[in-house]
Design a protein around this motif. Sequence first.
Motif, mmCIF file in Angstrom:
data_model
loop_
_atom_site.group_PDB
_atom_site.id
_atom_site.type_symbol
_atom_site.label_atom_id
_atom_site.label_comp_id
_atom_site.label_asym_id
_atom_site.label_seq_id
_atom_site.Cartn_x
_atom_site.Cartn_y
_atom_site.Cartn_z
ATOM 1 N N UNK A 47 48.205 -16.480 -3.149
ATOM 2 C CA UNK A 47 48.462 -17.377 -4.284
ATOM 3 C C UNK A 47 49.957 -17.633 -4.450
ATOM 4 N N UNK A 48 50.767 -16.587 -4.373
ATOM 5 C CA UNK A 48 52.231 -16.753 -4.495
ATOM 6 C C UNK A 48 52.761 -17.674 -3.395
ATOM 7 N N UNK A 49 52.251 -17.521 -2.194
ATOM 8 C CA UNK A 49 52.710 -18.363 -1.090
ATOM 9 C C UNK A 49 52.289 -19.825 -1.313
ATOM 10 N N UNK A 50 51.054 -20.044 -1.765
ATOM 11 C CA UNK A 50 50.562 -21.395 -2.013
ATOM 12 C C UNK A 50 51.372 -22.096 -3.106
ATOM 13 N N UNK A 51 51.868 -21.341 -4.067
ATOM 14 C CA UNK A 51 52.680 -21.913 -5.150
ATOM 15 C C UNK A 51 53.925 -22.616 -4.631
ATOM 16 N N UNK A 52 54.389 -22.250 -3.462
ATOM 17 C CA UNK A 52 55.632 -22.788 -2.919
ATOM 18 C C UNK A 52 55.483 -24.188 -2.324
ATOM 19 N N UNK A 53 54.264 -24.629 -2.065
ATOM 20 C CA UNK A 53 54.055 -25.942 -1.449
ATOM 21 C C UNK A 53 54.130 -27.041 -2.507
ATOM 22 N N UNK A 54 54.973 -28.040 -2.307
ATOM 23 C CA UNK A 54 55.076 -29.119 -3.295
ATOM 24 C C UNK A 54 53.796 -29.937 -3.435
ATOM 25 N N UNK A 55 52.964 -29.963 -2.406
ATOM 26 C CA UNK A 55 51.698 -30.704 -2.461
ATOM 27 C C UNK A 55 50.706 -30.054 -3.431
ATOM 28 N N UNK A 56 50.865 -28.752 -3.651
ATOM 29 C CA UNK A 56 49.916 -27.990 -4.460
ATOM 30 C C UNK A 56 50.308 -28.093 -5.938
ATOM 31 N N UNK A 57 49.382 -28.646 -6.736
ATOM 32 C CA UNK A 57 49.620 -28.817 -8.168
ATOM 33 C C UNK A 57 49.074 -27.661 -8.988
ATOM 34 N N UNK A 87 33.200 -16.179 -8.343
ATOM 35 C CA UNK A 87 32.278 -17.033 -7.598
ATOM 36 C C UNK A 87 32.564 -17.043 -6.116
ATOM 37 N N UNK A 88 32.262 -18.155 -5.509
ATOM 38 C CA UNK A 88 32.287 -18.280 -4.052
ATOM 39 C C UNK A 88 33.678 -18.113 -3.444
ATOM 40 N N UNK A 89 34.706 -18.608 -4.114
ATOM 41 C CA UNK A 89 36.067 -18.571 -3.575
ATOM 42 C C UNK A 89 36.963 -17.688 -4.434
ATOM 43 N N UNK A 90 37.915 -17.044 -3.777
ATOM 44 C CA UNK A 90 38.869 -16.192 -4.499
ATOM 45 C C UNK A 90 39.928 -17.022 -5.212
ATOM 46 N N UNK A 91 40.342 -18.103 -4.568
ATOM 47 C CA UNK A 91 41.347 -19.001 -5.133
ATOM 48 C C UNK A 91 40.844 -20.435 -5.013
ATOM 49 N N UNK A 92 41.190 -21.236 -5.996
ATOM 50 C CA UNK A 92 40.937 -22.665 -5.910
ATOM 51 C C UNK A 92 42.254 -23.367 -6.176
ATOM 52 N N UNK A 93 42.568 -24.349 -5.334
ATOM 53 C CA UNK A 93 43.802 -25.091 -5.533
ATOM 54 C C UNK A 93 43.515 -26.577 -5.532
ATOM 55 N N UNK A 94 44.377 -27.303 -6.218
ATOM 56 C CA UNK A 94 44.339 -28.758 -6.229
ATOM 57 C C UNK A 94 45.632 -29.222 -5.586
ATOM 58 N N UNK A 95 45.514 -30.144 -4.648
ATOM 59 C CA UNK A 95 46.697 -30.626 -3.941
ATOM 60 C C UNK A 95 46.583 -32.129 -3.712
ATOM 61 N N UNK A 96 47.741 -32.778 -3.620
ATOM 62 C CA UNK A 96 47.814 -34.224 -3.430
ATOM 63 C C UNK A 96 48.574 -34.535 -2.147
ATOM 64 N N UNK A 97 48.071 -35.534 -1.415
ATOM 65 C CA UNK A 97 48.671 -35.912 -0.136
ATOM 66 C C UNK A 97 48.754 -37.430 -0.036
ATOM 67 N N UNK A 98 49.690 -37.909 0.776
ATOM 68 C CA UNK A 98 49.833 -39.344 1.008
ATOM 69 C C UNK A 98 48.695 -39.891 1.865
ATOM 70 N N UNK A 99 48.185 -39.061 2.750
ATOM 71 C CA UNK A 99 47.158 -39.543 3.678
ATOM 72 C C UNK A 99 46.233 -38.400 4.087
ATOM 73 N N UNK A 100 45.124 -38.775 4.706
ATOM 74 C CA UNK A 100 44.208 -37.770 5.255
ATOM 75 C C UNK A 100 44.898 -36.954 6.340
#
Length: 153
Positions: A82-92, A99-112
């Motif tokens: 989680x701490x490492x994922x926080x460093x990515x600017x794409x990750x909001x 439940x099923x996943x330990x972490x859930x993240x929302x991220x935005x990208x310019x393209x697929x």
Amino acid sequence: MVKLDVVDFAILKLLQENGKKPYTEIAKQIEVSEGTIRTRINRMLQDGVFEFIIHIDPNAIGLNVQAIIGITTKLGQQEAVARHLNQYPEVRFVAAFSGRHDLILQAYFSSNEDLVHFVNKELAKLDGIVSADVSIELKQYKDTFSYMAQTES
């Protein structure tokens, strides 16, 4: 926990409708002095009840791909990942969930292609990730930061 009263909630409701609403207008609507509004808002800001933010439409700035990614981590690695994922600017947003996943993240990208690169290059190199379940937003029905019921004025 901060104690809020009817006046505080009325102020919050009006600010959620329009964060640029002048204090004088809020004071008229709630029927208190402008000084009361200013004092209450400053107190709530200081107490961390809310913060003023700008909500940008991701599509308007070229971030056309929104992904929700469920991450399964190795035991004992959730915090580090989680701490490492926080460093990515794409990750909001990153949070631990039951439940099923330990972490859930929302991220935005310019393209697929940018999303594929993030998953296959960035996530793949993180020690502690067992798997990633990627879902792409197809259509948005609601996007709000309001946590208070909207009532008729």
